[in-house]
Design a protein around this motif. Structure first.
Motif, PDB file in Angstrom:
ATOM      1  N   LEU A  50       0.338  -0.999  -0.269  1.00  0.00           N
ATOM      2  CA  LEU A  50      -0.089  -0.088  -0.231  1.00  0.00           C
ATOM      3  C   LEU A  50       1.005   1.069  -0.036  1.00  0.00           C
ATOM      4  N   LEU A  51       1.984   1.848   0.874  1.00  0.00           N
ATOM      5  CA  LEU A  51       2.407   2.204   0.690  1.00  0.00           C
ATOM      6  C   LEU A  51       3.551   3.064  -0.550  1.00  0.00           C
ATOM      7  N   SER A  52       3.395   1.883  -1.337  1.00  0.00           N
ATOM      8  CA  SER A  52       4.360   1.139  -2.375  1.00  0.00           C
ATOM      9  C   SER A  52       3.170   2.280  -3.562  1.00  0.00           C
ATOM     10  N   ASN A  53       2.501   1.566  -3.525  1.00  0.00           N
ATOM     11  CA  ASN A  53       1.090   2.403  -4.279  1.00  0.00           C
ATOM     12  C   ASN A  53       0.774   3.412  -4.378  1.00  0.00           C
ATOM     13  N   LEU A  54       0.767   3.837  -2.907  1.00  0.00           N
ATOM     14  CA  LEU A  54       0.283   4.844  -2.783  1.00  0.00           C
ATOM     15  C   LEU A  54       1.527   6.177  -2.986  1.00  0.00           C
ATOM     16  N   GLY A  55       2.351   5.505  -2.842  1.00  0.00           N
ATOM     17  CA  GLY A  55       3.757   6.791  -3.913  1.00  0.00           C
ATOM     18  C   GLY A  55       3.146   7.442  -5.212  1.00  0.00           C
ATOM     19  N   LYS A  56       3.091   5.968  -5.649  1.00  0.00           N
ATOM     20  CA  LYS A  56       2.953   6.364  -6.899  1.00  0.00           C
ATOM     21  C   LYS A  56       1.593   7.075  -7.362  1.00  0.00           C
ATOM     22  N   LEU A  57       0.946   6.698  -6.693  1.00  0.00           N
ATOM     23  CA  LEU A  57      -0.416   7.213  -6.659  1.00  0.00           C
ATOM     24  C   LEU A  57       0.054   8.935  -6.763  1.00  0.00           C
ATOM     25  N   VAL A  58       0.629   8.904  -5.638  1.00  0.00           N
ATOM     26  CA  VAL A  58       0.993  10.467  -5.223  1.00  0.00           C
ATOM     27  C   VAL A  58       1.768  11.693  -6.891  1.00  0.00           C
ATOM     28  N   LYS A  59       2.890  10.605  -6.803  1.00  0.00           N
ATOM     29  CA  LYS A  59       3.628  10.922  -8.253  1.00  0.00           C
ATOM     30  C   LYS A  59       2.655  11.482  -9.173  1.00  0.00           C
ATOM     31  N   SER A  60       1.750  10.635  -9.509  1.00  0.00           N
ATOM     32  CA  SER A  60       1.498  10.307 -11.001  1.00  0.00           C
ATOM     33  C   SER A  60       0.106  12.102 -10.606  1.00  0.00           C
ATOM     34  N   VAL A  61      -0.356  12.029  -9.611  1.00  0.00           N
ATOM     35  CA  VAL A  61      -1.427  13.309  -9.809  1.00  0.00           C
ATOM     36  C   VAL A  61      -0.374  14.926  -9.777  1.00  0.00           C
ATOM     37  N   GLN A  62       0.269  14.623  -8.546  1.00  0.00           N
ATOM     38  CA  GLN A  62       1.651  15.922  -8.918  1.00  0.00           C
ATOM     39  C   GLN A  62       1.951  15.791 -10.852  1.00  0.00           C
ATOM     40  N   THR A  63       2.536  15.066 -11.073  1.00  0.00           N
ATOM     41  CA  THR A  63       2.293  14.958 -13.157  1.00  0.00           C
ATOM     42  C   THR A  63       1.228  15.251 -13.735  1.00  0.00           C
ATOM     43  N   GLN A  64      -0.028  15.393 -13.126  1.00  0.00           N
ATOM     44  CA  GLN A  64      -0.709  15.532 -14.215  1.00  0.00           C
ATOM     45  C   GLN A  64      -1.161  16.789 -13.032  1.00  0.00           C
ATOM     46  N   ALA A  65      -1.198  17.113 -11.946  1.00  0.00           N
ATOM     47  CA  ALA A  65      -1.187  18.538 -11.963  1.00  0.00           C
ATOM     48  C   ALA A  65      -0.059  19.548 -12.233  1.00  0.00           C
ATOM     49  N   ASP A  66       0.974  19.485 -12.544  1.00  0.00           N
ATOM     50  CA  ASP A  66       2.342  19.824 -13.032  1.00  0.00           C
ATOM     51  C   ASP A  66       1.196  20.434 -14.030  1.00  0.00           C
ATOM     52  N   LYS A  67       0.758  19.924 -15.313  1.00  0.00           N
ATOM     53  CA  LYS A  67       0.464  20.579 -16.501  1.00  0.00           C
ATOM     54  C   LYS A  67      -1.161  21.868 -15.894  1.00  0.00           C
ATOM     55  N   PHE A  68      -1.731  22.344 -15.030  1.00  0.00           N
ATOM     56  CA  PHE A  68      -2.454  22.751 -14.788  1.00  0.00           C
ATOM     57  C   PHE A  68      -2.327  24.374 -14.687  1.00  0.00           C
ATOM     58  N   PRO A  69      -0.894  24.928 -14.140  1.00  0.00           N
ATOM     59  CA  PRO A  69      -0.512  26.128 -14.550  1.00  0.00           C
ATOM     60  C   PRO A  69      -0.578  26.835 -16.524  1.00  0.00           C
ATOM     61  N   GLN A  70      -0.285  25.473 -17.117  1.00  0.00           N
ATOM     62  CA  GLN A  70       0.237  25.771 -18.448  1.00  0.00           C
ATOM     63  C   GLN A  70      -1.441  26.346 -19.283  1.00  0.00           C
ATOM     64  N   LEU A  71      -2.097  25.228 -18.713  1.00  0.00           N
ATOM     65  CA  LEU A  71      -3.063  25.243 -19.222  1.00  0.00           C
ATOM     66  C   LEU A  71      -3.489  26.732 -18.711  1.00  0.00           C
ATOM     67  N   ALA A  72      -3.962  26.932 -17.211  1.00  0.00           N
ATOM     68  CA  ALA A  72      -4.506  28.770 -17.054  1.00  0.00           C
ATOM     69  C   ALA A  72      -4.019  29.224 -17.957  1.00  0.00           C
ATOM     70  N   LYS A  73      -3.297  29.366 -18.029  1.00  0.00           N
ATOM     71  CA  LYS A  73      -2.307  30.204 -19.104  1.00  0.00           C
ATOM     72  C   LYS A  73      -2.425  30.628 -20.242  1.00  0.00           C
ATOM     73  N   VAL A  74      -3.143  28.786 -20.954  1.00  0.00           N
ATOM     74  CA  VAL A  74      -3.260  29.185 -21.764  1.00  0.00           C
ATOM     75  C   VAL A  74      -5.153  29.382 -21.817  1.00  0.00           C
ATOM     76  N   MET A  75      -6.247  29.301 -21.246  1.00  0.00           N
ATOM     77  CA  MET A  75      -7.213  29.989 -20.438  1.00  0.00           C
ATOM     78  C   MET A  75      -7.230  31.081 -20.783  1.00  0.00           C
ATOM     79  N   ALA A  76      -6.726  31.540 -20.571  1.00  0.00           N
ATOM     80  CA  ALA A  76      -6.489  32.783 -19.772  1.00  0.00           C
ATOM     81  C   ALA A  76      -6.500  33.592 -21.062  1.00  0.00           C
ATOM     82  N   GLU A  77      -5.243  33.176 -21.529  1.00  0.00           N
ATOM     83  CA  GLU A  77      -5.044  34.388 -22.977  1.00  0.00           C
ATOM     84  C   GLU A  77      -6.583  34.640 -23.702  1.00  0.00           C
TER      85      GLU A  77
END
Length: 89
Positions: A50-77
């Protein structure tokens, strides 16, 4: 009245920074000192997986979240280029 609805890059960045602070300690393992009860041993194995899988999940969520500021920039434009009518004349 014309209302402008706009994407907010700062809000997106703030949200992402909160997500990036989440961490799962690496190398941490659940251990069992002296119990010989099979279900306890199984519990330790499940906990470690569970600890191992939770670590992978957190990393995956962070990778996807990192895309949001760039997406917000495009939408703001796009927002800057459009005028929204909120029911007024």
């Amino acid at each position: 009245m014309v209302e402008k609805i706009a994407s907010n890059e700062a809000v997106a960045q703030s949200a992402v920074s909160s997500i990036s602070k989440v961490s799962i300690p690496k190398g941490k393992k659940t251990s069992l000192s002296q119990s010989t009860v099979p279900s306890m041993k199984t519990g330790v194995e499940v906990s470690n997986q569970l600890l191992s899988n939770l670590g992978k999940l957190v990393k995956s969520v962070q990778t996807q979240a990192d895309k949001f500021p760039q997406l917000a920039k495009v939408m703001a434009e796009r927002d800057r280029q459009q005028t929204f009518n909120a029911g007024g004349k």
